[in-house]
Design an enzyme around this catalytic site. Sequence first.
Site, PDB file in Angstrom:
ATOM      1  N   THR A  73       0.837  -1.200   0.000  1.00  0.00           N
ATOM      2  CA  THR A  73       0.000   0.000   0.000  1.00  0.00           C
ATOM      3  C   THR A  73       0.873   1.252   0.000  1.00  0.00           C
ATOM      4  O   THR A  73       0.653   2.181  -0.789  1.00  0.00           O
ATOM      5  CB  THR A  73      -0.925  -0.002   1.239  1.00  0.00           C
ATOM      6  OG1 THR A  73      -1.741  -1.174   1.171  1.00  0.00           O
ATOM      7  CG2 THR A  73      -1.804   1.223   1.286  1.00  0.00           C
ATOM      8  N   ASN A 152      -5.456  -8.909  -8.376  1.00  0.00           N
ATOM      9  CA  ASN A 152      -5.520  -9.735  -7.166  1.00  0.00           C
ATOM     10  C   ASN A 152      -6.792 -10.551  -7.046  1.00  0.00           C
ATOM     11  O   ASN A 152      -6.824 -11.547  -6.344  1.00  0.00           O
ATOM     12  CB  ASN A 152      -5.358  -8.857  -5.923  1.00  0.00           C
ATOM     13  CG  ASN A 152      -6.207  -7.613  -5.966  1.00  0.00           C
ATOM     14  OD1 ASN A 152      -6.116  -6.816  -6.894  1.00  0.00           O
ATOM     15  ND2 ASN A 152      -7.053  -7.440  -4.981  1.00  0.00           N
ATOM     16  N   GLN A 180       0.966  -8.863  -6.538  1.00  0.00           N
ATOM     17  CA  GLN A 180       0.500 -10.248  -6.708  1.00  0.00           C
ATOM     18  C   GLN A 180       1.408 -11.088  -7.596  1.00  0.00           C
ATOM     19  O   GLN A 180       1.212 -12.302  -7.706  1.00  0.00           O
ATOM     20  CB  GLN A 180      -0.925 -10.266  -7.281  1.00  0.00           C
ATOM     21  CG  GLN A 180      -1.986  -9.770  -6.297  1.00  0.00           C
ATOM     22  CD  GLN A 180      -2.193 -10.690  -5.101  1.00  0.00           C
ATOM     23  OE1 GLN A 180      -1.863 -11.879  -5.134  1.00  0.00           O
ATOM     24  NE2 GLN A 180      -2.743 -10.149  -4.018  1.00  0.00           N
ATOM     25  N   HIS A 202       4.557 -10.016   2.180  1.00  0.00           N
ATOM     26  CA  HIS A 202       3.701 -11.076   2.741  1.00  0.00           C
ATOM     27  C   HIS A 202       2.929 -11.883   1.707  1.00  0.00           C
ATOM     28  O   HIS A 202       2.198 -12.810   2.050  1.00  0.00           O
ATOM     29  CB  HIS A 202       2.774 -10.508   3.831  1.00  0.00           C
ATOM     30  CG  HIS A 202       1.626  -9.681   3.345  1.00  0.00           C
ATOM     31  ND1 HIS A 202       0.340 -10.151   3.335  1.00  0.00           N
ATOM     32  CD2 HIS A 202       1.560  -8.411   2.875  1.00  0.00           C
ATOM     33  CE1 HIS A 202      -0.478  -9.195   2.895  1.00  0.00           C
ATOM     34  NE2 HIS A 202       0.257  -8.131   2.598  1.00  0.00           N
ATOM     35  N   THR A 238      13.230   4.762  10.889  1.00  0.00           N
ATOM     36  CA  THR A 238      14.175   3.665  11.146  1.00  0.00           C
ATOM     37  C   THR A 238      13.676   2.404  10.448  1.00  0.00           C
ATOM     38  O   THR A 238      12.502   2.045  10.565  1.00  0.00           O
ATOM     39  CB  THR A 238      14.309   3.437  12.668  1.00  0.00           C
ATOM     40  OG1 THR A 238      14.727   4.678  13.244  1.00  0.00           O
ATOM     41  CG2 THR A 238      15.303   2.343  12.987  1.00  0.00           C
ATOM     42  N   CYS A 326      -9.007  -7.523   1.164  1.00  0.00           N
ATOM     43  CA  CYS A 326      -8.959  -6.184   1.765  1.00  0.00           C
ATOM     44  C   CYS A 326     -10.343  -5.546   1.834  1.00  0.00           C
ATOM     45  O   CYS A 326     -10.547  -4.599   2.564  1.00  0.00           O
ATOM     46  CB  CYS A 326      -8.019  -5.276   0.964  1.00  0.00           C
ATOM     47  SG  CYS A 326      -6.422  -6.024   0.680  1.00  0.00           S
TER      48      CYS A 326
HETATM   49  N1  PLP Z   1      -1.776  -4.206  -4.383  1.00  0.00           N
HETATM   50  C1  PLP Z   1      -2.329  -5.406  -4.592  1.00  0.00           C
HETATM   51  C2  PLP Z   1      -2.558  -5.873  -6.001  1.00  0.00           C
HETATM   52  C3  PLP Z   1      -2.678  -6.227  -3.520  1.00  0.00           C
HETATM   53  O1  PLP Z   1      -3.231  -7.425  -3.744  1.00  0.00           O
HETATM   54  C4  PLP Z   1      -2.446  -5.755  -2.196  1.00  0.00           C
HETATM   55  C5  PLP Z   1      -2.850  -6.556  -1.031  1.00  0.00           C
HETATM   56  O2  PLP Z   1      -3.724  -7.390  -1.098  1.00  0.00           O
HETATM   57  C6  PLP Z   1      -1.830  -4.500  -2.032  1.00  0.00           C
HETATM   58  C7  PLP Z   1      -1.515  -3.753  -3.149  1.00  0.00           C
HETATM   59  C8  PLP Z   1      -1.520  -3.969  -0.674  1.00  0.00           C
HETATM   60  O3  PLP Z   1      -0.376  -4.606  -0.137  1.00  0.00           O
HETATM   61  P1  PLP Z   1      -0.085  -4.568   1.434  1.00  0.00           P
HETATM   62  O4  PLP Z   1      -1.041  -5.498   2.083  1.00  0.00           O
HETATM   63  O5  PLP Z   1       1.335  -5.024   1.578  1.00  0.00           O
HETATM   64  O6  PLP Z   1      -0.249  -3.151   1.876  1.00  0.00           O
END
Ligand code: PLP
Length: 389
Positions: A73, A152, A180, A202, A238, A326
């Site tokens: 993000t 995603n 992804q 992650h 940091t 999300c």
């Molecule tokens: N972009 C995509 C295509 C994602 O699938 C996700 C999370 O599902 C993100 C951005 C956000 O990543 P993060 O969870 O590391 O903030």
Amino acid sequence: MRRIYLDHAATTPVHPEVARAMAPYFSKDFGNPSTLYSYGREAKGALEEAREKVARLIGAKHPEEIVFTSGGTEADNFALSGIAWANEKKGNHIITTSIEHHAVINVCKFLEKRGFEVTYLSVDKYGLVDPLELKRAITNKTVLISVMHANNEIGTVEPIEKIAEIAREKGIYFHTDAVQTLGHIPIDVEKMEVDLLAMSAHKLYGPKGVGALYIRKGTKIVPFLYGGEQENKRRASTENVPGIVGFGEACSLAQKDMAEEVKDLTYLRDKLIQGILGEIKNSRLNGHREKRLPGNVNVSVEGAEGESMLLQLDLAGICASSGSACTSSILEPSHVLTAIGLSPEVSHSSLRFTLGKENTAEDIDYVLKVLPEIVERLRSMSPIYQKDK
Ligand code: PLP
């Protein structure tokens, strides 16, 4: 009870080797990389080693083109707002797509409120962006094009090289959200000619809360966080040393295992797709049949509500998703499924399974045994579904 995790697009378990690599940086090697004594120097060394590993996985020429962030993000936010503010004298137009993750869409919405104009490209029924439509959308005010590498929700892989070529010809910065795809399909920022690329640890068996933005050397961008001079003055705060070390390790493992994993996951994915479409009448695959992530299965099942299927699957020990993780707490039809032309009703009857390293053919057999029974039960309770359709 047997538990089968099929939501790897939401997050993945930390690989044991990743956890092992991270462990010393929580305790023994806890130094702040900005300090000059031995503890700090060691932490700094680990940070730079991780940077090289991430750079290697995406074919970046210079490790310093990798800026660590708190996740995907932040990387997306940094790319979009950083380019927008740094280049506002040149122009105020951004082009993106209607199927981006909210990490991109919501920054665009914010920038629109601050005077930027944003074009949201439509996609076809498979979720593919049309490079010609993109070309037509460019104006002399366009400063950035942002198109995700793969979606995603439906797993569609976009024609990134073609889009980058257009951006390059017109001298416009090109950002891609590769959250992804990193570690799952090959990425080469030089061949793909992208200027910015967002990543998150992650999603590839690394820890949560760490990611990175690739920024091609010479790109005009302003920082997203202001404070200290970390990350070559491009990202204050940091550094999350254990997280970054884990991210680097996850990238090395992915590089080593990718070819094998693509083969295994593609096999399991196709087995699941064929099984669902064959066993469940009036079901359909969402996304492209071939241009799709190796581990992604997204289907709509007429007459069965997505959330109800999820709950029933959960009772059977299967973890899946009914759209993007999300946004799964909001019961609105997914913007991605709507963008590929599904009605709200069909969108609400969709399920996403995303496969990962630990899944087996037995897991898929189990889903193929359980899911048709669940669908049958839900349909029999539905006042509107007609059985003999
Ligand atoms: N972009 C995509 C295509 C994602 O699938 C996700 C999370 O599902 C993100 C951005 C956000 O990543 P993060 O969870 O590391 O903030």
